[in-house]
Write a protein that holds these residues in place. Structure first.
Motif, short mmCIF file in Angstrom:
data_model
loop_
_atom_site.label_atom_id
_atom_site.label_comp_id
_atom_site.label_asym_id
_atom_site.label_seq_id
_atom_site.Cartn_x
_atom_site.Cartn_y
_atom_site.Cartn_z
N UNK A 41 0.84 -1.19 0.00
CA UNK A 41 0.00 0.00 0.00
C UNK A 41 0.88 1.24 0.00
N UNK A 42 0.96 1.90 -1.14
CA UNK A 42 1.63 3.19 -1.30
C UNK A 42 2.96 3.30 -0.55
N UNK A 43 3.76 2.29 -0.53
CA UNK A 43 5.06 2.27 0.17
C UNK A 43 4.93 2.51 1.68
N UNK A 44 3.69 2.49 2.22
CA UNK A 44 3.50 2.69 3.65
C UNK A 44 3.64 1.38 4.41
N UNK A 45 3.20 0.29 3.81
CA UNK A 45 3.31 -1.03 4.43
C UNK A 45 3.19 -2.10 3.34
#
Length: 178
Positions: free
Chosen positions: A57-61
């Protein structure tokens, strides 16, 4: 994927085959539960080989769900607190924390026989426990393939590329699914 605002997920399946690992993208449109994701992974397997379902998810996790035939899946999430703020992340963290996603529906309607406003004393506080910061789940999920817990926990936005490289998965296949 969209949910109120534009939310960007990337999902891929890494399936072990007799020839090595194959990468393929996957659509999450029909995935509403963890069971749906596990079934999708099992369908990608040939001869009940290992399949890794990867969600980012969007480099968030990022999350990895390992499915070995009919065995119970293993799950790892890189940042549980960030994941719990997203729909697919909640699906993974709820499973890891032992939360029942249907409990939210029970709280809307008094179906358990208690008086309005009276807490149900039989329930454990599992649903009230905060989601921990940082990684959650089976950090040894890839240990038998050569990626130990320390390496997995150190991965960042290029996690799928690092995992695929460690597995010997064709980078051409990965670029095609990105």
């Amino acid at each position: 994927m969209t949910s109120g605002r534009v939310t960007v997920y990337f999902a891929a399946l890494l399936a072990r085959t007799a020839e090595g690992w194959e990468a393929s993208d996957t659509e999450l449109d029909d995935v509403e539960t963890l069971t749906d994701l596990i079934e999708l992974a099992r369908l990608a397997s040939k001869d009940d080989d290992t399949v890794l379902a990867f969600i980012e998810h969007e480099d968030a996790w990022f999350g990895v769900v390992r499915v070995d035939g009919e065995d119970d899946p293993h799950i790892y999430v890189s940042d549980a607190a960030a994941a719990a703020r997203t729909s697919y992340g909640t699906m993974l963290t709820d499973e890891l924390l032992g939360r029942d996603p249907d409990d939210d529906l029970d709280s809307l309607v008094d179906l358990d026989g208690t008086e309005d406003g009276e807490p149900d004393r039989d329930d454990e506080d599992a649903d009230d426990a905060p989601v921990p910061l940082g990684p959650l789940g089976d950090a040894d999920i890839l240990a038998d393939y050569g990626m130990d817990e320390k390496e997995l926990k150190s991965l960042d936005g290029d996690a799928l590329e690092s995992i695929a490289e460690m597995l010997g998965c064709s980078m051409e296949g990965l670029e095609a699914v990105r």
